[in-house]
Scaffold this motif. Structure first.
Motif, PDB file in Angstrom:
ATOM      1  N   ILE A 193       0.940  -1.113  -0.056  1.00 58.52           N
ATOM      2  CA  ILE A 193      -0.034   0.029   0.005  1.00 58.52           C
ATOM      3  C   ILE A 193       0.921   1.328  -0.106  1.00 58.52           C
ATOM      4  N   ALA A 194       2.077   1.173   0.820  1.00 58.10           N
ATOM      5  CA  ALA A 194       2.755   2.467   1.014  1.00 58.10           C
ATOM      6  C   ALA A 194       3.544   2.648  -0.327  1.00 58.10           C
ATOM      7  N   SER A 195       3.684   1.903  -1.235  1.00 60.54           N
ATOM      8  CA  SER A 195       4.346   1.988  -2.673  1.00 60.54           C
ATOM      9  C   SER A 195       3.462   2.981  -3.486  1.00 60.54           C
ATOM     10  N   GLY A 196       2.323   3.126  -3.432  1.00 66.29           N
ATOM     11  CA  GLY A 196       1.417   3.908  -4.486  1.00 66.29           C
ATOM     12  C   GLY A 196       1.170   3.155  -5.453  1.00 66.29           C
ATOM     13  N   GLY A 197       1.253   1.994  -5.464  1.00 69.00           N
ATOM     14  CA  GLY A 197       0.818   1.490  -6.907  1.00 69.00           C
ATOM     15  C   GLY A 197       1.857   0.813  -7.724  1.00 69.00           C
ATOM     16  N   VAL A 198       3.231   1.092  -7.053  1.00 61.96           N
ATOM     17  CA  VAL A 198       4.406   0.571  -7.719  1.00 61.96           C
ATOM     18  C   VAL A 198       4.570  -0.878  -7.663  1.00 61.96           C
ATOM     19  N   ILE A 199       4.262  -1.527  -6.393  1.00 61.67           N
ATOM     20  CA  ILE A 199       4.311  -2.679  -5.875  1.00 61.67           C
ATOM     21  C   ILE A 199       3.148  -3.596  -6.046  1.00 61.67           C
ATOM     22  N   THR A 200       2.827  -4.525  -6.744  1.00 63.74           N
ATOM     23  CA  THR A 200       1.598  -5.262  -7.157  1.00 63.74           C
ATOM     24  C   THR A 200       1.238  -6.590  -6.201  1.00 63.74           C
ATOM     25  N   GLU A 201       2.450  -7.158  -5.776  1.00 61.52           N
ATOM     26  CA  GLU A 201       2.413  -8.105  -4.655  1.00 61.52           C
ATOM     27  C   GLU A 201       3.726  -8.316  -4.056  1.00 61.52           C
ATOM     28  N   ILE A 202       3.920  -8.969  -2.996  1.00 55.22           N
ATOM     29  CA  ILE A 202       4.930  -9.177  -2.347  1.00 55.22           C
ATOM     30  C   ILE A 202       4.746 -10.688  -1.511  1.00 55.22           C
ATOM     31  N   PHE A 203       5.532 -11.449  -1.696  1.00 58.13           N
ATOM     32  CA  PHE A 203       5.591 -12.711  -0.891  1.00 58.13           C
ATOM     33  C   PHE A 203       7.038 -13.201  -0.491  1.00 58.13           C
ATOM     34  N   VAL A 204       7.096 -13.686   0.813  1.00 55.53           N
ATOM     35  CA  VAL A 204       8.293 -14.296   1.228  1.00 55.53           C
ATOM     36  C   VAL A 204       8.063 -15.655   1.152  1.00 55.53           C
ATOM     37  N   ILE A 205       9.376 -16.187   0.963  1.00 53.82           N
ATOM     38  CA  ILE A 205       9.716 -17.589   0.676  1.00 53.82           C
ATOM     39  C   ILE A 205      10.577 -18.353   1.602  1.00 53.82           C
ATOM     40  N   ASP A 206      10.396 -19.535   2.288  1.00 51.66           N
ATOM     41  CA  ASP A 206      11.416 -20.151   3.214  1.00 51.66           C
ATOM     42  C   ASP A 206      12.081 -20.883   2.498  1.00 51.66           C
ATOM     43  N   ALA A 207      13.086 -21.598   3.432  1.00 50.15           N
ATOM     44  CA  ALA A 207      14.105 -22.446   2.601  1.00 50.15           C
ATOM     45  C   ALA A 207      13.958 -23.686   1.942  1.00 50.15           C
ATOM     46  N   LYS A 208      12.545 -24.028   1.748  1.00 44.97           N
ATOM     47  CA  LYS A 208      12.002 -25.314   1.228  1.00 44.97           C
ATOM     48  C   LYS A 208      11.212 -24.631  -0.013  1.00 44.97           C
ATOM     49  N   GLY A 209      11.200 -23.286   0.042  1.00 50.25           N
ATOM     50  CA  GLY A 209      10.608 -22.674  -1.407  1.00 50.25           C
ATOM     51  C   GLY A 209       8.925 -22.402  -0.901  1.00 50.25           C
ATOM     52  N   LEU A 210       8.644 -22.613   0.118  1.00 49.55           N
ATOM     53  CA  LEU A 210       7.172 -22.471   0.601  1.00 49.55           C
ATOM     54  C   LEU A 210       6.852 -21.035   0.829  1.00 49.55           C
ATOM     55  N   SER A 211       5.783 -20.684   0.735  1.00 43.42           N
ATOM     56  CA  SER A 211       5.185 -19.176   1.281  1.00 43.42           C
ATOM     57  C   SER A 211       5.278 -19.004   2.725  1.00 43.42           C
ATOM     58  N   VAL A 212       5.806 -18.025   3.064  1.00 40.26           N
ATOM     59  CA  VAL A 212       5.658 -17.750   4.397  1.00 40.26           C
ATOM     60  C   VAL A 212       4.778 -16.482   4.966  1.00 40.26           C
ATOM     61  N   GLY A 213       4.707 -15.600   3.960  1.00 41.97           N
ATOM     62  CA  GLY A 213       3.647 -14.273   4.060  1.00 41.97           C
ATOM     63  C   GLY A 213       3.559 -13.926   2.515  1.00 41.97           C
ATOM     64  N   GLU A 214       2.307 -13.451   2.448  1.00 41.73           N
ATOM     65  CA  GLU A 214       1.842 -12.934   1.038  1.00 41.73           C
ATOM     66  C   GLU A 214       1.066 -11.430   1.264  1.00 41.73           C
ATOM     67  N   SER A 215       1.341 -10.550   0.462  1.00 38.11           N
ATOM     68  CA  SER A 215       0.547  -9.230   0.524  1.00 38.11           C
ATOM     69  C   SER A 215      -0.958  -9.734  -0.479  1.00 38.11           C
ATOM     70  N   GLU A 216      -0.912 -10.332  -1.213  1.00 34.93           N
ATOM     71  CA  GLU A 216      -1.958 -10.684  -2.276  1.00 34.93           C
ATOM     72  C   GLU A 216      -1.999 -12.489  -2.250  1.00 34.93           C
ATOM     73  N   MET A 217      -2.961 -12.835  -2.301  1.00 39.41           N
ATOM     74  CA  MET A 217      -3.149 -14.502  -2.249  1.00 39.41           C
ATOM     75  C   MET A 217      -2.629 -14.974  -3.751  1.00 39.41           C
ATOM     76  N   SER A 218      -1.459 -15.939  -3.593  1.00 48.15           N
ATOM     77  CA  SER A 218      -0.974 -16.361  -4.808  1.00 48.15           C
ATOM     78  C   SER A 218      -1.715 -17.920  -5.003  1.00 48.15           C
ATOM     79  N   SER A 219      -1.599 -18.285  -6.448  1.00 46.65           N
ATOM     80  CA  SER A 219      -2.100 -19.656  -6.705  1.00 46.65           C
ATOM     81  C   SER A 219      -1.632 -20.778  -6.229  1.00 46.65           C
TER      82      SER A 219
END
Length: 188
Positions: A98-124
């Motif tokens: 939100i703070a990016s003012g529309g520049v950032i469309t999604e963010i996700f953090v991925i663990d050491a196994k390649g699994l999502s830890v957190g997401e700003s938008e739900m991924s598929s």
């Protein structure tokens, strides 16, 4: 310091073809606006915690979790997805988006196994370990930046690229995960 600049130059050029004109502005945006907050304790602690939780996961278990996520993604009930999208890290990522003012469309953090830890938008999907965003960052080592190709998003019709970075433990310097940020190229 000169050596760090040389490494950064290699990082900028290596991920994409030299003709990809979006790589330089995306890299500049990431360095100016994103790299500093990937060491935030919210990100580091979430990664460390999930890495401990998932340390013994087999590939078969990862595949089962990913299949569950995909099934939930297509339904109205999604307990696994909710554990990720409803956690404090996801709230932190949503605030950054939100703070990016529309520049950032999604963010996700991925663990050491390649699994999502957190997401700003739900991924598929839950498992990112089979994708370049994880393979070309976490597996490549500390301070790595990978800028993917520019693509038009079918749902939003935005021209965007994903920038992914290795996230390292500030105390040990060892990679503990990765972060991927979708960048709206039209907003840069």
């Amino acid at each position: 310091m000169a050596a760090a600049g040389a490494v950064l130059c290699l990082i900028q050029i290596a991920p994409s073809k030299a003709g990809d004109v979006h790589v330089e502005p995306v890299t500049a945006y990431v360095e100016a606006n994103i790299r500093a907050w990937i060491e935030d304790p919210v990100i580091i602690e979430a990664l460390k915690s999930q890495n401990v939780l998932h340390a013994r996961l087999t590939q078969a278990a990862i595949d089962d979790l990913d299949a569950t996520w995909r099934t939930e993604f297509a339904s109205d009930v999604h307990p696994l997805i909710d554990t990720v999208t409803g956690n404090p890290l996801s709230a932190f990522l949503k605030d950054k988006q939100i703070a990016s003012g529309g520049v950032i469309t999604e963010i996700f953090v991925i663990d050491a196994k390649g699994l999502s830890v957190g997401e700003s938008e739900m991924s598929s999907d839950y498992w990112q370990g089979d994708e370049p965003k994880w393979q070309k960052t976490y597996l490549a080592g500390t301070s790595t930046l990978f800028v993917d190709v520019a693509e038009k998003d079918e749902s939003t019709q935005m021209l965007q690229s994903q920038a992914s970075l290795t996230v390292s433990d500030p105390q040990t310097g060892q990679p503990i995960g990765a972060i991927t940020v979708g960048i709206n190229l039209d907003a840069l």
